[in-house]
Design a protein around this motif. Sequence first.
Motif: not given
Length: 519
Positions: A165-168, A188-191, A200-213, A357-360
Amino acid sequence: MSLKQQASTGAEVDERMAALVTNANAIRAISSAVEGTLGPKGLDTMLVDQFGEVVITNDGVTILTMMEANHPAARMLINIAKAQQEEIGDGTTTATVMAGALVGTGVDQVARGVPVARVIEGLRAGIKRGLQAVEEHSRPVAGMDDQLLRKVALVAGREHEDIADLVVRAAALIGGEKLNDRTFKLSDTVTAEEGADNQVFMGVIINKEKMNRHMPGELEQPAVLIIDDALEPEEIEEEALATEAGFARYLELQAGHKEGIQKIIDLGVGLVLADRGVDDTAEEMLTDAGIVVVQRVASRELRKAAEHTGARMIKRTGLKKDAGSLRQCLGKAARAYNDEKLEQVWVLGGTGKPMATVLVGAATAEVVGERERIARDAASAVQAAVKGGVVPGGGAVELAAVRDVERIRAGMKGMAAYGVDCVIEALKRPMAQIVANAGFNPLEKLGDVLAAQVEEGKPSLAVDCDTGEVCDMYELGVVDPTLVKTHALKAAGEIAEAILRIDTIIKKREEKKENLKEL
């Protein structure tokens, strides 16, 4: 011919057959390592490294790339499987199993006295007709809402309905035009993330946090600046700093750096993504201005973010541009926020190219990798189906192609017909293995299906692995992308021909040592 000459000729033939048999055994060993995973009843394989790390998977290309294989013929087959994965993203197990059948049958024919050249001639003719037959049985996908796409995703996704369902949904968001782009890969959109919710959402995921709280946790309508570089002054060597001119240059670079940071603030940038490090001065100034900064972002994620937001990546020297020119490099997003639980920054609703982006989600760290592999397979299969249509799965279309290949065999003259036999056996192999993995007698079931396909005129008939009954794969929902089947058959034919043409194995000299001696 004297006895001595006969013995010499026999020894030469034995030596050539030895090379062929050695290579064939290596191919068979690789094929047997993955054949047990084929079909809905296929089992998993456990891979263990020298440190005791374990990977449990049903994915053919993962097994092939992770397994230890030293024989050159085995590595050739693994490379073909990798090429299949790179081009199509699925079907590596089918390609490997068919390659094993082609090589094994080919060696048997050569052992019977059929010249290798004739075997290859027939093999080429059989492969060509087999590919035509598969394409003739193909059915196009009627738009992004065609139910065939979900069936493809479900089969490739090993019956995981949530992943299908996510992929479709992701495919529908992106659209057919983008899916037909050769440079775009839906996989490549799967993570996959431990503890995440499926979405599933229109956007991208950056696998890092903001550098300052102290930076904002969420931004609305942020302007996005992407720096494919470090956000810090250019370095000066310590020796140069000891000189008056060098120190003056250092002060100049520091002032220029602060000036560039101030430009970012004045332009109203909300999110800065940097490829490398960000120095303390930049961090402090941008934090005070309420700007979110993410440093050391992976290059692939930077490119995806740039495409999605419409930003143009710049180097740190690009900050020397005037405000008007620099503004042209900015991207835009509807929202960006820092997910503390997943330790990621999400950039949503970019004004650039559509990027889903497909987030599983996965319950534990142990299954994250396998869930991601399953989702990537499903995504690749859906994209291939959009590009080239679908055919009945379960080995049905390969078995239907057998009849077409048998017809050209009847019209062939000489020993090339024995090469066609190799293709016929290879086309039978996928269904035979699927049936065997389901616990049924492959010879019996192959005979039942062949007879039923002829009697009913349906190339979509195969075996229901739950009941053992012959049924229509389209009605059962078992469909595969046409491109997966055609590329698998092509790949199998290429590796089989390459292996059969080798009659001598010679160890190469060690060039590095020779070169050292010359020096």
